[in-house]
Design a protein around this motif. Structure first.
Motif, PDB file in Angstrom:
ATOM      1  N   UNK A  93      62.190  60.837  62.903  1.00  0.00           N
ATOM      2  CA  UNK A  93      61.334  59.928  62.128  1.00  0.00           C
ATOM      3  C   UNK A  93      60.394  60.734  61.212  1.00  0.00           C
ATOM      4  N   UNK A  94      59.622  61.702  61.754  1.00  0.00           N
ATOM      5  CA  UNK A  94      58.769  62.471  60.826  1.00  0.00           C
ATOM      6  C   UNK A  94      59.556  63.312  59.829  1.00  0.00           C
ATOM      7  N   UNK A  95      60.654  63.934  60.269  1.00  0.00           N
ATOM      8  CA  UNK A  95      61.428  64.766  59.327  1.00  0.00           C
ATOM      9  C   UNK A  95      61.988  63.894  58.198  1.00  0.00           C
ATOM     10  N   UNK A  96      62.577  62.770  58.561  1.00  0.00           N
ATOM     11  CA  UNK A  96      63.162  61.865  57.561  1.00  0.00           C
ATOM     12  C   UNK A  96      62.099  61.375  56.591  1.00  0.00           C
ATOM     13  N   UNK A  97      60.918  61.053  57.117  1.00  0.00           N
ATOM     14  CA  UNK A  97      59.832  60.542  56.269  1.00  0.00           C
ATOM     15  C   UNK A  97      59.346  61.624  55.300  1.00  0.00           C
ATOM     16  N   UNK A  98      59.092  62.814  55.837  1.00  0.00           N
ATOM     17  CA  UNK A  98      58.594  63.905  54.990  1.00  0.00           C
ATOM     18  C   UNK A  98      59.603  64.272  53.902  1.00  0.00           C
ATOM     19  N   UNK A 128      61.798  62.466  52.562  1.00  0.00           N
ATOM     20  CA  UNK A 128      61.958  61.400  51.575  1.00  0.00           C
ATOM     21  C   UNK A 128      60.742  61.280  50.664  1.00  0.00           C
ATOM     22  N   UNK A 129      59.551  61.415  51.262  1.00  0.00           N
ATOM     23  CA  UNK A 129      58.333  61.101  50.507  1.00  0.00           C
ATOM     24  C   UNK A 129      57.711  62.302  49.800  1.00  0.00           C
ATOM     25  N   UNK A 130      57.955  63.507  50.304  1.00  0.00           N
ATOM     26  CA  UNK A 130      57.309  64.678  49.713  1.00  0.00           C
ATOM     27  C   UNK A 130      58.287  65.490  48.886  1.00  0.00           C
ATOM     28  N   UNK A 131      57.753  66.155  47.896  1.00  0.00           N
ATOM     29  CA  UNK A 131      58.526  67.136  47.131  1.00  0.00           C
ATOM     30  C   UNK A 131      57.800  68.457  47.285  1.00  0.00           C
ATOM     31  N   UNK A 132      58.478  69.466  47.835  1.00  0.00           N
ATOM     32  CA  UNK A 132      57.797  70.744  48.040  1.00  0.00           C
ATOM     33  C   UNK A 132      58.749  71.895  47.735  1.00  0.00           C
ATOM     34  N   UNK A 133      58.142  73.056  47.538  1.00  0.00           N
ATOM     35  CA  UNK A 133      58.938  74.240  47.232  1.00  0.00           C
ATOM     36  C   UNK A 133      59.792  74.593  48.453  1.00  0.00           C
ATOM     37  N   UNK A 134      61.039  74.913  48.225  1.00  0.00           N
ATOM     38  CA  UNK A 134      61.919  75.278  49.332  1.00  0.00           C
ATOM     39  C   UNK A 134      62.571  74.077  49.998  1.00  0.00           C
ATOM     40  N   UNK A 135      62.391  72.896  49.393  1.00  0.00           N
ATOM     41  CA  UNK A 135      62.942  71.677  50.018  1.00  0.00           C
ATOM     42  C   UNK A 135      64.470  71.731  50.109  1.00  0.00           C
ATOM     43  N   UNK A 188      70.515  61.766  63.542  1.00  0.00           N
ATOM     44  CA  UNK A 188      69.373  60.842  63.509  1.00  0.00           C
ATOM     45  C   UNK A 188      68.535  61.094  62.256  1.00  0.00           C
ATOM     46  N   UNK A 189      68.370  62.369  61.892  1.00  0.00           N
ATOM     47  CA  UNK A 189      67.592  62.707  60.688  1.00  0.00           C
ATOM     48  C   UNK A 189      68.260  62.117  59.450  1.00  0.00           C
ATOM     49  N   UNK A 205      68.082  58.064  55.131  1.00  0.00           N
ATOM     50  CA  UNK A 205      68.680  56.943  54.391  1.00  0.00           C
ATOM     51  C   UNK A 205      67.797  55.706  54.531  1.00  0.00           C
ATOM     52  N   UNK A 206      67.212  55.528  55.709  1.00  0.00           N
ATOM     53  CA  UNK A 206      66.352  54.366  55.948  1.00  0.00           C
ATOM     54  C   UNK A 206      65.096  54.432  55.081  1.00  0.00           C
ATOM     55  N   UNK A 207      64.406  55.566  55.124  1.00  0.00           N
ATOM     56  CA  UNK A 207      63.140  55.677  54.376  1.00  0.00           C
ATOM     57  C   UNK A 207      63.388  55.633  52.864  1.00  0.00           C
ATOM     58  N   UNK A 208      64.556  56.140  52.434  1.00  0.00           N
ATOM     59  CA  UNK A 208      64.862  56.079  51.003  1.00  0.00           C
ATOM     60  C   UNK A 208      64.960  54.632  50.523  1.00  0.00           C
TER      61      UNK A 208
END
Lengths: 216, 277
Positions: free
Chosen positions: B83-88, B90-97, B156-157, B162-165
């Motif tokens: 849940x946290x990995x999928x959310x992060x 989807x919602x964040x853009x960071x270097x090394x993503x 699960x991730x 896909x869910x959070x997107x």
């Protein structure tokens, strides 16, 4: 009152620079401009959803530039309403009041008042999936107004509606403004809609704000 | 102006369309028949007597209990992380993503045996050998959960992403303007909207964990009454030539997998979610 003083805000690779404008308390201001001109970006900056890297945003005489969205007293109605699919209409109207820990009786009275104004009493127990476009926008308006915000930001709330429903929501907006005296900043592409509702029409063009000569 | 492109209705297909669809039906039908035939072959090979005898065996009973326990714990752990990995993601853009993105898919693309071997080698490193003195992992029950978790969590991730997107960030933004903190917006708006995805992620993680074999064989061993889960039972029974018991246990796993699929479809999740795999 909303005042933007030399506000610069970035949206992706695009920057709006030195935007200044003042919107009087209780007025209805329409903000128009081409797609991609930065209208929504500016609205998001007012709501606190997009950080500004220069300048100052003042709401009701208070500098809110660094404040989170929750503390700004700004209600937002996005284009698609963005209703929460798991909540009923009643729960939408009560959402901001639950978050603010209003007493149950006071919250119920406020929900009932809004439901009356917006004609939502018969559908209070329905969920968004069963609502028409007009009903959904009325719920979104009620949800945004429940906590008595100083400012109501509307991001093309009528663009997805058919002509009849659009006219109905225009009447609702006029009625709400008369009842609440809320200051409205309203993004629209529709000049007729802007002329019907707004006291003043602003144009966002080439990164600067101009007052439309056709403003009421 | 009339439509330039006319679309024939499904009832009145052009002859060339019929050939096209016939080819697709033949190819698809062959695969579906193959799937059905394998399940039916297992079902006809075994008898209620075989199933009953398998269920009476203390080793198999132990394997069933251990499988249910480890799969359930793996599912809880997978959700806790997915849940946290999928959310992060989807919602964040960071270097090394992009790199993190590739790392998250490693358990899906790696051969299962390699995952087991990698875990075994990881637990040979100095800090983890120290940990093992206090809390034995390798060739013990925790190694089963860890081996299952490595693969199940990756699926699960994917599901949670896909869910959070599919949940517009606008909903959270509106919640923020209504007075929520980020955490409140997550708990009150995002998580309830994602509940179907969470159920899908949980059922997929559980089903993946139930079928995991390669990493468990390498990392946990195949000791009866100790680190034996149901796939291990199938392997052990096969290795001693007890085909009836192996097929009976396989059928139990098929029934469990079908129940999970029915659960997903019962919730209408397959229609509401785009599965990324």
């Amino acid at each position: 009152m909303i005042a933007l003083r030399k506000v610069s805000v970035r949206a992706g690779g695009f920057v709006l620079r030195d935007i200044s404008l003042e919107i009087a308390s209780g007025s209805h201001t329409a903000l128009m401009g081409r797609t991609g001109a930065g209208k929504t970006t500016l609205l998001e900056a007012v709501c606190g959803l997009r950080p500004v890297f220069e300048g100052q945003i003042v709401v009701g005489g208070r500098d809110v530039t660094e404040e989170p969205p929750a503390a700004r007293g700004v209600g937002l109605v996005p284009q698609d309403g963005a209703l929460f699919q798991h909540l009923t209409v009643r729960e939408h109207l009560a959402f901001a009041l639950v978050v603010r820990r209003w007493e149950r009786d006071r919250a119920s009275a406020r929900v009932d008042e809004l439901a009356g104004w917006l004609g939502l009493r018969p559908i209070l127990d329905r969920r968004p999936a069963g609502l028409s476009g007009g009903e959904a926008q009325r719920v979104a308006l009620g949800r945004a107004l429940a906590f008595h915000p100083d400012i109501l930001c509307l991001d093309e709330p009528l663009s997805a509606l058919d002509d009849d429903t659009r006219s109905e929501i225009c009447e609702v907006l006029t009625d709400l403004r008369r009842r609440t005296q809320v200051t409205i900043l309203h993004i629209t592409h529709n000049r007729r809609e802007a002329e019907r509702l707004a006291d003043r029409i602003l144009l966002l063009r080439d990164g600067s704000i101009q007052i439309s000569p056709h403003s009421a | 102006m009339s439509d330039v492109v006319s679309r024939p209705s499904p009832q009145r297909r052009h002859p060339s369309d019929r050939v096209f669809f016939a080819c697709l039906f033949i190819l698809s039908g062959t695969y579906v028949l193959l799937l059905a035939a394998t399940v039916l072959a297992d079902a006809f090979y075994t008898t209620p007597g075989h199933l009953w005898r398998a269920l009476q065996s203390p080793e198999i009973q132990h394997a069933i209990r251990l499988s249910l326990l480890s799969c359930t714990l793996t599912t809880i752990l997978s959700l806790w992380v997915a849940v946290p990995v999928g959310y992060l993601m989807t919602r964040l853009r960071f270097r090394g993503q992009a790199l993190v993105d590739a790392l998250l898919d490693i358990p899906i693309v790696l051969p299962p045996l390699v995952i087991g071997l990698s875990l075994l080698i990881l637990f040979q490193t100095a800090p983890l050998r120290l940990l093992e003195r206090v809390f034995p992992v390798t060739y013990a029950v925790p190694s089963i959960i860890l081996a299952q978790f490595m693969v199940a969590c990756a699926f699960a991730v994917r599901t949670m992403r896909a869910t959070f997107e599919q949940i517009s960030p606008r909903h959270e933004q509106v919640a923020l303007t209504l007075g929520c903190t980020r955490a409140q917006a997550f708990w009150m708006v995002v998580l309830p909207s994602a509940r179907r995805g969470i159920v899908t992620a949980a059922t997929l993680a559980w089903a993946r964990a139930l079928g995991e074999f390669g990493p468990i064989l390498v990392f946990s061993g195949a000791t009866r009454m100790k680190t034996e889960v149901l796939p291990t039972t199938v392997y052990l029974e096969l290795s001693v030539g007890n085909l009836e018991a192996a097929v009976a246990v396989s059928l139990l796993m098929i029934i469990a997998a079908v129940l999970v699929l029915v659960l997903i479809r019962g919730w209408g999740l397959d229609r509401s979610l785009h599965h990324p795999f």
